[in-house]
Design a protein around this motif. Sequence first.
Motif, short mmCIF file in Angstrom:
data_model
loop_
_atom_site.label_atom_id
_atom_site.label_comp_id
_atom_site.label_asym_id
_atom_site.label_seq_id
_atom_site.Cartn_x
_atom_site.Cartn_y
_atom_site.Cartn_z
N SER A 70 19.54 -40.56 58.90
CA SER A 70 18.72 -39.61 60.05
C SER A 70 17.17 -39.37 59.43
CB SER A 70 18.67 -38.88 60.43
OG SER A 70 18.34 -37.58 59.35
N LYS A 71 16.14 -39.25 60.32
CA LYS A 71 14.78 -39.16 59.60
C LYS A 71 14.42 -37.92 58.42
CE LYS A 71 12.20 -40.97 63.07
NZ LYS A 71 11.70 -41.42 64.30
N LEU A 72 15.34 -36.70 58.24
CA LEU A 72 15.52 -35.92 57.18
C LEU A 72 15.21 -36.28 55.74
CD1 LEU A 72 15.98 -32.37 57.51
CD2 LEU A 72 18.12 -33.36 56.08
N GLY A 73 15.33 -37.26 55.46
CA GLY A 73 15.56 -38.05 53.90
C GLY A 73 14.22 -38.38 54.16
N TYR A 74 13.83 -39.19 55.22
CA TYR A 74 12.51 -39.88 55.18
C TYR A 74 11.51 -38.87 54.87
CZ TYR A 74 14.04 -43.76 56.32
OH TYR A 74 14.95 -45.90 56.10
N TYR A 75 12.01 -38.16 55.43
CA TYR A 75 11.09 -37.18 55.62
C TYR A 75 10.87 -36.14 54.67
CZ TYR A 75 8.70 -31.80 56.17
OH TYR A 75 7.59 -31.11 55.61
N TYR A 76 11.41 -36.10 53.54
CA TYR A 76 11.94 -35.66 52.34
C TYR A 76 10.65 -36.57 51.61
CZ TYR A 76 13.83 -30.80 53.47
OH TYR A 76 14.45 -29.80 53.80
N VAL A 77 11.44 -37.97 50.85
CA VAL A 77 10.64 -38.85 50.44
C VAL A 77 9.41 -39.14 50.69
CG1 VAL A 77 10.14 -41.46 49.73
CG2 VAL A 77 12.52 -39.94 49.72
N ALA A 78 8.37 -38.45 51.63
CA ALA A 78 7.27 -38.65 52.20
C ALA A 78 6.93 -37.44 51.09
CB ALA A 78 7.30 -38.80 53.48
N LEU A 79 7.30 -36.10 52.13
CA LEU A 79 6.92 -34.92 51.34
C LEU A 79 6.66 -35.23 49.91
CD1 LEU A 79 6.18 -31.83 51.62
CD2 LEU A 79 8.32 -32.09 51.18
N GLY A 80 7.72 -35.97 49.17
CA GLY A 80 6.99 -35.75 47.33
C GLY A 80 6.69 -36.89 47.42
N PHE A 81 5.96 -37.95 48.02
CA PHE A 81 4.92 -38.28 47.97
C PHE A 81 3.64 -38.02 48.00
CE2 PHE A 81 2.51 -42.62 50.01
CZ PHE A 81 1.92 -42.98 48.79
N THR A 82 4.03 -37.28 48.68
CA THR A 82 2.60 -36.00 49.54
C THR A 82 1.75 -35.12 48.15
OG1 THR A 82 2.73 -36.02 51.74
CG2 THR A 82 1.24 -34.53 50.83
N VAL A 83 3.15 -34.87 47.44
CA VAL A 83 3.16 -33.53 46.96
C VAL A 83 2.44 -35.13 45.11
CG1 VAL A 83 4.09 -32.55 44.87
CG2 VAL A 83 4.51 -32.18 47.27
N LEU A 84 2.98 -36.05 45.28
CA LEU A 84 2.49 -36.74 44.19
C LEU A 84 0.87 -37.26 43.59
CD1 LEU A 84 2.99 -38.84 41.75
CD2 LEU A 84 3.62 -40.41 43.03
N SER A 85 0.71 -37.72 45.28
CA SER A 85 -0.67 -37.97 45.21
C SER A 85 -2.08 -36.42 45.33
CB SER A 85 -0.62 -38.80 46.71
OG SER A 85 -1.78 -39.34 46.93
N LEU A 86 -0.92 -35.82 46.27
CA LEU A 86 -2.34 -34.77 46.08
C LEU A 86 -2.14 -34.00 44.34
CD1 LEU A 86 -2.35 -32.92 49.43
CD2 LEU A 86 -3.38 -34.12 48.95
N GLY A 87 -0.81 -33.90 43.93
CA GLY A 87 -1.25 -33.46 42.80
C GLY A 87 -1.63 -34.82 41.51
N VAL A 88 -2.07 -36.06 41.80
CA VAL A 88 -3.40 -36.61 40.62
C VAL A 88 -4.49 -35.90 41.40
CG1 VAL A 88 -4.10 -38.99 41.58
CG2 VAL A 88 -1.46 -38.67 41.02
N GLY A 89 -4.41 -36.10 42.82
CA GLY A 89 -5.94 -35.36 43.17
C GLY A 89 -6.55 -34.30 42.46
N TRP A 90 -5.58 -33.50 42.20
CA TRP A 90 -5.38 -31.47 41.35
C TRP A 90 -6.37 -31.80 40.35
CZ3 TRP A 90 -3.20 -29.28 37.59
CH2 TRP A 90 -3.65 -27.59 37.62
N ALA A 91 -5.46 -32.86 39.21
CA ALA A 91 -5.46 -33.37 38.44
C ALA A 91 -6.60 -33.77 37.39
CB ALA A 91 -4.57 -34.18 37.26
N LEU A 92 -7.31 -34.44 38.39
CA LEU A 92 -8.55 -35.44 38.89
C LEU A 92 -9.81 -34.47 38.87
CD1 LEU A 92 -8.94 -38.39 38.55
CD2 LEU A 92 -9.82 -38.68 40.28
N GLU A 93 -9.62 -33.12 39.46
CA GLU A 93 -10.66 -32.45 39.27
C GLU A 93 -10.62 -31.47 38.00
OE1 GLU A 93 -10.56 -29.75 42.73
OE2 GLU A 93 -11.31 -31.66 44.16
N ARG A 94 -9.49 -31.76 37.45
CA ARG A 94 -9.42 -30.98 35.80
C ARG A 94 -9.31 -31.69 34.94
NH1 ARG A 94 -7.44 -29.35 40.36
NH2 ARG A 94 -8.05 -26.46 40.55
#
Lengths: 249, 319
Positions: free
Chosen positions: B152-176
């Motif tokens: 189902s799409k459920l699994g893809y949703y969580y992988v996409a969520l993980g990807f987004t958290v990683l990416s925004l985390g990179v931005g967060w770390a970059l700002e600091r």
Amino acid sequence: MLEVSGLTKRFGGLLAVADVSLRVPEGGIVALVGPNGAGKTTLFAMVSGFIAPDSGSVAFAGEEITGLPPHLICAKGLVRTFQVVQPFGRLSVCENIAVGAHLHLAGRKEALERAREVAEKVGMGPLLDRRAQALTVAGRKRLELARALATAPRLLLLDEVMAGLNPTEMGAMIDVVKAIRDMGVTVFLIEHVMQAVASLAERVYVLNQGRLIADGAPGEIARTPAVIEAYLGHGAAARMVAQAVEASR
Amino acid sequence: MARLGIAGGMIVALAVPYLIRSDFWLGFLITVLLFAAMGMAWNVLGGYAGQFSFGHAAFFGTGAYASAILHIGFGLNPWLGLAAAAVAGGLVGLVIGTLSFRYGLRGSYFALITLAFAEVLRILANTAEFTGGGVGLYVPLKVGVANLQFESKLGYYYVALGFTVLSLGVGWALERSRLGARLMAIRENEDAARALGVDTFMCKLQAIVISGALTGLGGAFYTQYYLYIDPGIAYGPGVSVEILLVPIIGGLGTVFGPLLGSAVLHGAGELARRLVGDAPGLSLIFYGALLVIMVRFLPEGLMGLVWRLSRRRERAANA
């Protein structure tokens, strides 16, 4: 501290800087003066690595630095400011200064801490959170100085930090520059305002049409005929002498 | 306060699939998350460092093809394929960055060169044998978590969520970080940055490699999600524009701008599709109009608007 020898730069047919040699001793304040277009800023740009000279050499603290890129020269402890101020407009004063502090400090917290200290030193403490583009001309000039200072330089090249300041602001800026010298930073400055030069510099070099035409103590060079001619036109020195003789009769 | 908000947002994000149980809306959210993550990747280079790329498809497509080819041709596990795609995207970033930054390309020249690189790669992918040419590549259907394929799409949703958290985390770390401070200095005034000891070439190169790697990761996710890739999808200008619109709408050089931008862009896109219907090329017209409106009226993006409104409220409260 700084030793420039035979530095030359041509832009097409224009000889911007011609065979200039000068020395800036450690711990002092030396000024470079001259009419508009004399090549002062070009000379600074070559010393700080922004422009490669056609010939000649620049040595800093006994080490040849000719042709090195600006960031490496800065890392060695030679930093310049710009005549036309170049703030990081949308960053705060504190963030602006922190960019300089990051040269030797990797941590964000340490760099911001250092930036606050430097801001305090140049009298920008109350403006820390202000965006750089919201500062007055005097504020931007100070910011330019503060950022450079935050790199912990040994030699500071100041390009017309007094320009555009009113007499009160200028007095304050003179005090700041003296304080920087007293911290042990050697200062080499370009200046048009003679009052500032006279009260700051121990030694003055005069540049005209790319060539050094005089050097000495501020009081001496103001009486040098070549300098008077450079500023007031050909024959001016002779006319002034004639007038003085006339008047004394 | 901000931490509480982020923690609350995470809990909601984790619970959402159990709340909305609609395949359509789950698919919508997956797209939003995927483009939020890639929008942040673009933001690292465009928003923080001020180097506008019009060819992020070069990274996206390379990541997509890298994972597909390595999986189909060499049997590489798709999870490892994600890592390989990030490496491939980063390498493309290294090449484009070295060539363009070494020769001092800035502003519109840099934008054009990135666009050109993406187009060249599209044409190459169209003609080369190992990319399947114009036909594209099909990833064989083998459903299983180990194979990065979900029922189902459920699994893809969580992988996409993980990807987004990683990416925004990179931005967060970059700002600091020091790199972030230097990139922003380069964006604001490159000469002043150089005078203060910033090695502008190396900093920009790091930014484009990080950006390329994260975008490549997005490409690999796309391949696993749709199990199909062709040159038009992988390297076409549509992807490039969609990736760059996300942070421009949301707010350049902000951590949450891309997430907000992606939600608004795809929400508005979905609405437009329902109102006008889906004709080919319509989305590009829509994107173009949106870009013009944003640049004209909200150059700081929606985050800038939020910031301005909260400042006004603060001032009103203080008065």
